[in-house]
Scaffold this motif. Sequence first.
Motif, short mmCIF file in Angstrom:
data_model
loop_
_atom_site.label_atom_id
_atom_site.label_comp_id
_atom_site.label_asym_id
_atom_site.label_seq_id
_atom_site.Cartn_x
_atom_site.Cartn_y
_atom_site.Cartn_z
N TYR A 142 -18.81 -21.22 79.58
CA TYR A 142 -18.26 -21.80 78.35
C TYR A 142 -18.84 -21.01 77.18
CZ TYR A 142 -16.80 -25.21 74.84
OH TYR A 142 -16.22 -25.82 73.76
N GLN A 143 -17.94 -20.44 76.38
CA GLN A 143 -18.35 -19.62 75.25
C GLN A 143 -18.64 -20.52 74.05
OE1 GLN A 143 -15.45 -16.67 73.89
NE2 GLN A 143 -17.09 -15.15 73.77
N ILE A 144 -19.93 -20.72 73.79
CA ILE A 144 -20.34 -21.57 72.69
C ILE A 144 -20.01 -20.93 71.35
CG2 ILE A 144 -22.34 -22.64 71.58
CD1 ILE A 144 -23.62 -22.87 74.31
N SER A 145 -20.20 -19.62 71.28
CA SER A 145 -19.93 -18.85 70.07
C SER A 145 -19.57 -17.44 70.51
CB SER A 145 -21.15 -18.83 69.15
OG SER A 145 -22.17 -18.01 69.70
N PRO A 146 -19.13 -16.56 69.60
CA PRO A 146 -18.85 -15.18 70.01
C PRO A 146 -20.05 -14.48 70.63
CG PRO A 146 -17.87 -15.62 67.87
CD PRO A 146 -18.71 -16.81 68.20
N ALA A 147 -21.26 -14.97 70.35
CA ALA A 147 -22.47 -14.30 70.84
C ALA A 147 -23.11 -14.98 72.04
CB ALA A 147 -23.50 -14.20 69.71
N GLN A 156 -27.01 -20.02 83.67
CA GLN A 156 -27.23 -18.75 82.98
C GLN A 156 -26.80 -18.85 81.51
OE1 GLN A 156 -26.03 -15.04 85.02
NE2 GLN A 156 -24.82 -14.52 83.20
N VAL A 157 -27.58 -18.21 80.65
CA VAL A 157 -27.24 -18.07 79.24
C VAL A 157 -27.25 -16.59 78.90
CG1 VAL A 157 -27.83 -18.63 76.86
CG2 VAL A 157 -28.31 -20.29 78.68
N THR A 158 -26.13 -16.08 78.41
CA THR A 158 -26.08 -14.71 77.91
C THR A 158 -25.95 -14.76 76.40
OG1 THR A 158 -23.66 -14.58 78.19
CG2 THR A 158 -25.03 -13.81 80.02
N TRP A 159 -26.69 -13.89 75.75
CA TRP A 159 -26.75 -13.88 74.29
C TRP A 159 -26.67 -12.44 73.80
CZ3 TRP A 159 -31.87 -14.33 71.16
CH2 TRP A 159 -31.58 -14.30 69.79
N ASN A 160 -25.61 -12.12 73.06
CA ASN A 160 -25.51 -10.83 72.40
C ASN A 160 -26.35 -10.91 71.13
OD1 ASN A 160 -23.68 -9.67 74.30
ND2 ASN A 160 -22.02 -10.82 73.34
N VAL A 161 -27.59 -10.43 71.24
CA VAL A 161 -28.56 -10.61 70.17
C VAL A 161 -28.10 -9.94 68.88
CG1 VAL A 161 -30.96 -10.23 69.48
CG2 VAL A 161 -30.41 -10.79 71.86
N GLY A 162 -27.55 -8.73 69.00
CA GLY A 162 -27.10 -8.01 67.81
C GLY A 162 -27.52 -6.55 67.89
N LYS A 163 -27.52 -5.90 66.75
CA LYS A 163 -27.83 -4.48 66.69
C LYS A 163 -29.09 -4.22 65.88
CE LYS A 163 -23.16 -2.58 67.22
NZ LYS A 163 -22.15 -1.68 66.63
N ILE A 164 -29.84 -3.23 66.33
CA ILE A 164 -30.94 -2.65 65.56
C ILE A 164 -30.53 -1.21 65.30
CG2 ILE A 164 -33.40 -2.15 65.49
CD1 ILE A 164 -33.79 -4.29 67.65
N VAL A 198 -28.46 -5.00 71.61
CA VAL A 198 -29.43 -5.74 72.40
C VAL A 198 -28.76 -7.00 72.96
CG1 VAL A 198 -31.68 -6.88 72.43
CG2 VAL A 198 -31.29 -4.91 70.92
N GLN A 199 -28.97 -7.25 74.27
CA GLN A 199 -28.42 -8.44 74.91
C GLN A 199 -29.50 -9.09 75.75
OE1 GLN A 199 -25.60 -8.43 78.44
NE2 GLN A 199 -24.17 -9.09 76.85
N SER A 200 -29.48 -10.42 75.80
CA SER A 200 -30.42 -11.19 76.60
C SER A 200 -29.64 -11.99 77.66
CB SER A 200 -31.21 -12.16 75.71
OG SER A 200 -31.90 -13.12 76.48
N ARG A 201 -30.21 -12.04 78.88
CA ARG A 201 -29.65 -12.89 79.92
C ARG A 201 -30.77 -13.71 80.55
NH1 ARG A 201 -27.27 -10.21 85.18
NH2 ARG A 201 -29.46 -10.37 85.85
N THR A 202 -30.65 -15.04 80.49
CA THR A 202 -31.63 -15.94 81.07
C THR A 202 -30.97 -16.71 82.21
OG1 THR A 202 -32.65 -16.20 78.89
CG2 THR A 202 -33.25 -17.81 80.57
N ARG A 203 -31.62 -16.72 83.37
CA ARG A 203 -31.02 -17.37 84.55
C ARG A 203 -32.07 -18.21 85.26
NH1 ARG A 203 -27.98 -13.45 88.63
NH2 ARG A 203 -26.48 -13.39 86.91
N LEU A 204 -31.67 -19.42 85.67
CA LEU A 204 -32.51 -20.32 86.48
C LEU A 204 -31.80 -20.52 87.82
CD1 LEU A 204 -35.05 -22.17 86.55
CD2 LEU A 204 -33.54 -24.03 85.76
N GLU A 205 -32.53 -20.26 88.93
CA GLU A 205 -31.93 -20.32 90.25
C GLU A 205 -32.59 -21.39 91.12
OE1 GLU A 205 -30.75 -15.64 90.98
OE2 GLU A 205 -32.78 -16.31 91.52
N GLN A 206 -31.74 -22.18 91.81
CA GLN A 206 -32.20 -23.10 92.83
C GLN A 206 -31.76 -22.50 94.18
OE1 GLN A 206 -29.75 -24.86 90.39
NE2 GLN A 206 -31.47 -24.35 89.06
N ARG A 207 -32.74 -22.28 95.09
CA ARG A 207 -32.48 -21.48 96.28
C ARG A 207 -32.77 -22.25 97.57
NH1 ARG A 207 -36.34 -16.66 95.76
NH2 ARG A 207 -34.93 -15.66 97.27
#
Length: 230
Positions: free
Chosen positions: A74-79, A107-115, A120-129
């Motif tokens: 689900y795209q919360i925002s463009p980023a 999972q949360v993906t976040w297009n942080v922006g530009k320097i 720069v992009q961030s990806r955070t993932r929590l796994e149940q295995r």
Amino acid sequence: MSRILVPTLALALLTTIAAAPVAAQTNHDEALWVNATVMGRISGPLVYFAEVQPRVTDGVSRLSQVLLRPAIGYQISPAVTVYQGYAHVIEPLENRPDRSEDRLFQQVTWNVGKIGQLEVQSRTRLEQRWRSDGDGMSLRARQMMRFEYPLAPGTRRVAALGSVEGFVGLKSADWGGVTGFDQVRTFVGLEIPLPGTSTLEAGYLNQTRDASGRRVDMAHVASLTLFVRL
């Protein structure tokens, strides 16, 4: 924004440092990982991806894993996009039934922006295995920071890529899994544009894993990833 970025970068840095225990024995391996990912929009803010990844290890001589990993997001925002996904991992074993693993992940993906020109992009993932050769659920967190730098002007251009991803075990199970540092993956390579908006990413990936008996397992991986965007 900086309140989130700084802790994320700190986690990646700390896991990288932790990946090289002092005076540990390091075992090396050569591998090939090939990933094909299809992604697109379902309707409105709903998106999806589905990937398949065979991994060939032991000096690029043996198929050791096949990963199948679909997710709906689900795209919360463009980023920012949040995902719920499932992964099935098959591990072929000689003279024994294949071992399998099932995972649920968020999972949360976040297009942080530009320097400057650096994206720069961030990806955070929590796994149940869960795994077929034992009982219990293992819990693992993963944090990746990805960096992309264009090597030519325009939107369809070759770009230099770099990423670092730290894995931390939060809960072990009867079949295994760790509590604390698990592994770190570092990638350097190129993003090559293909027809449409699809891309090919090719490069070198280093996987450094903590192992028992003050031992470190290090894989030197030729990595190829095809992204098909529909």
